[in-house]
Motif scaffolding. Structure first.
Motif, PDB file in Angstrom:
ATOM      1  N   PRO A  68       0.825  -1.211   0.000  1.00  0.00           N
ATOM      2  CA  PRO A  68       0.000   0.000   0.000  1.00  0.00           C
ATOM      3  C   PRO A  68       0.859   1.261   0.000  1.00  0.00           C
ATOM      4  O   PRO A  68       1.997   1.259   0.474  1.00  0.00           O
ATOM      5  N   SER A  70       0.290   3.964   1.665  1.00  0.00           N
ATOM      6  CA  SER A  70       0.348   4.580   2.984  1.00  0.00           C
ATOM      7  C   SER A  70      -0.075   3.559   4.031  1.00  0.00           C
ATOM      8  O   SER A  70      -1.106   2.906   3.878  1.00  0.00           O
ATOM      9  N   VAL A  71       0.744   3.427   5.071  1.00  0.00           N
ATOM     10  CA  VAL A  71       0.440   2.501   6.162  1.00  0.00           C
ATOM     11  C   VAL A  71       0.681   3.217   7.477  1.00  0.00           C
ATOM     12  O   VAL A  71       1.725   3.833   7.668  1.00  0.00           O
ATOM     13  N   GLU A  72      -0.296   3.151   8.382  1.00  0.00           N
ATOM     14  CA  GLU A  72      -0.119   3.714   9.714  1.00  0.00           C
ATOM     15  C   GLU A  72       0.152   2.593  10.706  1.00  0.00           C
ATOM     16  O   GLU A  72      -0.201   1.439  10.469  1.00  0.00           O
ATOM     17  N   ARG A  74      -1.141   1.736  13.446  1.00  0.00           N
ATOM     18  CA  ARG A  74      -2.310   0.977  13.925  1.00  0.00           C
ATOM     19  C   ARG A  74      -2.840   0.010  12.875  1.00  0.00           C
ATOM     20  O   ARG A  74      -3.663  -0.858  13.179  1.00  0.00           O
ATOM     21  N   GLU A  75      -2.390   0.159  11.611  1.00  0.00           N
ATOM     22  CA  GLU A  75      -2.829  -0.731  10.543  1.00  0.00           C
ATOM     23  C   GLU A  75      -1.883  -1.909  10.343  1.00  0.00           C
ATOM     24  O   GLU A  75      -2.182  -2.811   9.554  1.00  0.00           O
ATOM     25  N   LEU A  76      -0.745  -1.908  11.035  1.00  0.00           N
ATOM     26  CA  LEU A  76       0.195  -3.007  10.884  1.00  0.00           C
ATOM     27  C   LEU A  76      -0.398  -4.284  11.451  1.00  0.00           C
ATOM     28  O   LEU A  76      -1.225  -4.246  12.369  1.00  0.00           O
ATOM     29  N   PRO A  77       0.009  -5.452  10.921  1.00  0.00           N
ATOM     30  CA  PRO A  77      -0.539  -6.721  11.420  1.00  0.00           C
ATOM     31  C   PRO A  77      -0.331  -6.870  12.924  1.00  0.00           C
ATOM     32  O   PRO A  77       0.739  -6.557  13.453  1.00  0.00           O
TER      33      PRO A  77
END
Length: 390
Positions: A68, A70-72, A74-77
């Motif tokens: 993606p 953009s990754v934040e 809190r969105e990490l596995p």
């Protein structure tokens, strides 16, 4: 960005013919590149550190195009604490480790001390779903004459002081996971006995006449070169072959510095789980993000644990951090350099003077990433800060 110290239009990144540039857009509080205030614009390279207001950025120029845009955080596995990562190589390693966890294949973790091998081993145990215990064994901490008794157990009267039957650590891990840390310190004589345990799936306590079946799963770890130890005759090739089911190489923290910002809150939660008000001053945050952590995650954890104790209920400030983090090590002599290395060191010193100790700028001049320059600076025991002051 949700930062009241940033101007509405603070800075911009522009890709030019020779690479990326960062420009300050007349911000009120200024923009900083690798700790130095940006006057107008400057070139940025892989792993350059930007500070805009009270927000820090790690610039990466060499990330793959997949994934993606953009990754934040809190969105990490979701996963075990401390394994979230923005580093694609480390993320791939974690994925391979999780995939291997569901069988009984032996996993060998290699990496520098403090790089998180036990954290990953505990994660393997959790992912595996095995109902037994996770049993860690530091092979270098057991006296040599007690290794087999500690690992395999003993029967009453097997030797002087054996006053009762005692199960060993291998048996204690049956149905769970046996974690052999610092595997390279296992004595040669004990290696042969452990090889039999791996091959046969059974263990014979010291002084016993009959072997006992066990449900064994092994995760081993070392920072040593086991192949060289085999060549030197101090580690068994057949044991190494049995342990090489899945081999994973952990990155040192200095090669995934973008993860320092993820590790800091995870480690603070571990050491102060009841506190939600822990804060870092911008100056302390800048020091933590600029330091290269030669002793890896363990060093970062100890620095934060000490800072929590010293800061009390106040924000963590620079004076609460270890001296090694606050101050670069003094330049020292390097007694074992070859003639070519001496020439390389002299050339590096010249560039450090020209660029006032700015490691990213030196990297740009050499066509190398900042990480490589950091390695050279450490190898030659140079102090970048001394060139900034001069």
């Amino acid at each position: 960005m949700p930062d009241g110290w940033m101007s509405k239009a603070h800075a911009e990144l522009v890709r030019g013919p020779d690479g990326w540039l960062v420009r300050d857009l007349g911000s009120k509080n200024g923009s900083f590149l690798d700790g130095l205030r940006l006057e107008a614009e400057a070139q940025v390279s892989d792993e350059s550190r930007l500070q805009l207001g009270r927000t820090f950025f790690c610039f990466r120029a060499e990330l793959p195009a997949s994934g993606p845009a953009s990754v934040e955080a809190r969105e990490l596995p979701l996963g075990p604490d401390g394994l979230a990562t923005f580093s694609q190589p480390f993320g791939e390693l974690v994925q391979r480790c999780e995939a291997a966890a569901h069988g009984r294949v032996t996993i060998l973790l290699r990496g520098e001390s403090g790089s998180g091998k036990e954290v990953l081993a505990r994660a393997v145990h959790g992912w595996s779903g095995r109902p037994g215990a996770f049993v860690p064994v530091n092979c270098g901490a057991i006296p040599r004459h007690l290794v087999e008794s500690e690992l395999f157990g003993h029967r009453k009267g097997a030797f002087s002081g054996a006053e009762r039957d005692r199960p060993g650590l291998v048996q204690a891990s049956s149905g769970g996971t046996l974690f052999l840390d610092e595997l390279g310190d296992l004595p040669l004589a004990s290696q042969a006995a452990f090889l039999r345990v791996l091959q046969e799936g059974e263990v014979t306590p010291v002084g016993a006449s009959r072997a006992e079946r066990i449900d064994l799963r092994v995760v081993a770890a070392t920072h040593r070169d086991l192949d060289q130890m085999v060549r030197d005759g101090v580690f068994r090739l057949d044991l190494l072959s049995r342990l090489r089911g899945v081999v994973l190489e952990l990155l040192p923290l200095r090669e995934r510095l973008e993860d320092v910002a993820l590790l800091i809150p995870a480690l603070l939660r571990r050491h102060a789980p009841a506190r939600e008000d822990v804060k870092l001053s911008p100056e302390a945050a800048a020091l933590l993000l600029a330091y290269d952590w030669p002793l890896n995650v363990r060093e970062l954890e100890q620095a934060l644990a000490g800072a929590l104790a010293l800061s009390g209920k106040d924000a963590i400030a620079p004076e609460h951090l270890p001296a090694g983090v606050r101050e670069a090590p003094a330049e020292g002599p390097q007694p074992s350099l070859s003639e070519d290395e001496l020439k390389h060191r002299d050339a590096l010193v010249l560039l450090l003077r020209q660029h006032q100790g700015n490691l990213a700028a030196v990297g740009r001049a050499l066509g190398k990433g900042r990480t490589q320059v950091v390695r050279w600076v450490g190898r030659y025991r140079l102090d970048p800060a001394s060139f900034r002051s001069g």
